[in-house]
Design a protein around this motif. Structure first.
Motif: not given
Length: 161
Positions: A56-57, A89-91, A99-100, A122-124
């Motif tokens: 995120s930073e 989790g996304e930043p 990220h997207r 079902g998820a990364p």
């Protein structure tokens, strides 16, 4: 069992203060379960951080994202399957948008090459979360056996949150 050549595991970013051995050990288990001869790891984001929040930073500008693309392209060109393991989790902030965009780019690259692709549950999910996930979904089942059930093909393109 069908033997495949190289499995590409797409992680989030390199660790800065650990060896990453725990993650690599779990990745090795997935390689065996999926029947690949070898595994390589490439990341969505090129810059190392201690914790996932570091993206995120550092990820507020395109540099780390763009720098990861050459390694990802090379790994995609040389693999025969992909395991998405960059985390659920996304930043936050500007890094979330980048990220997207990176995930969307990756999906297009995988789809263009028609590579079989998997994820856990079902998820990364990141490999550090696989054991917790499998324990909750398959209580009392040994991790390796539960992982066999949890590894599933992904629909492409992956869902961008």
């Amino acid at each position: 069992m069908l033997t495949r050549e190289t499995l590409l595991v797409v992680g989030s970013n390199p660790p800065s203060q650990t060896s990453g051995q725990r993650t690599l050990a779990r990745v090795e288990q997935a390689r065996i379960v999926l029947g690949f001869e070898r595994v390589v790891v490439a990341n969505l984001f090129a810059l190392p951080t201690y914790r996932s929040g570091g993206v995120s930073e550092l990820g507020q500008v395109p540099d780390g994202w763009q720098a990861a693309r050459s390694g990802l392209k090379e790994a995609l060109d040389d693999c025969s399957g992909v395991l998405l393991a960059y985390g659920v989790g996304e930043p936050v902030g500007a890094a979330r948008t980048l990220h997207r965009e990176q995930v969307k780019w990756l999906d297009a690259e995988v789809e263009q090459r028609a590579l079989p692709t998997w994820w856990v549950g079902g998820a990364p999910r990141h490999p550090s979360r696989w054991q917790r996930y499998t324990w909750r979904q398959h209580p009392g089942v040994a991790f390796t056996e539960a992982l066999k059930t949890a590894l599933s093909p992904t629909p492409l393109p992956t869902v961008v949150r």
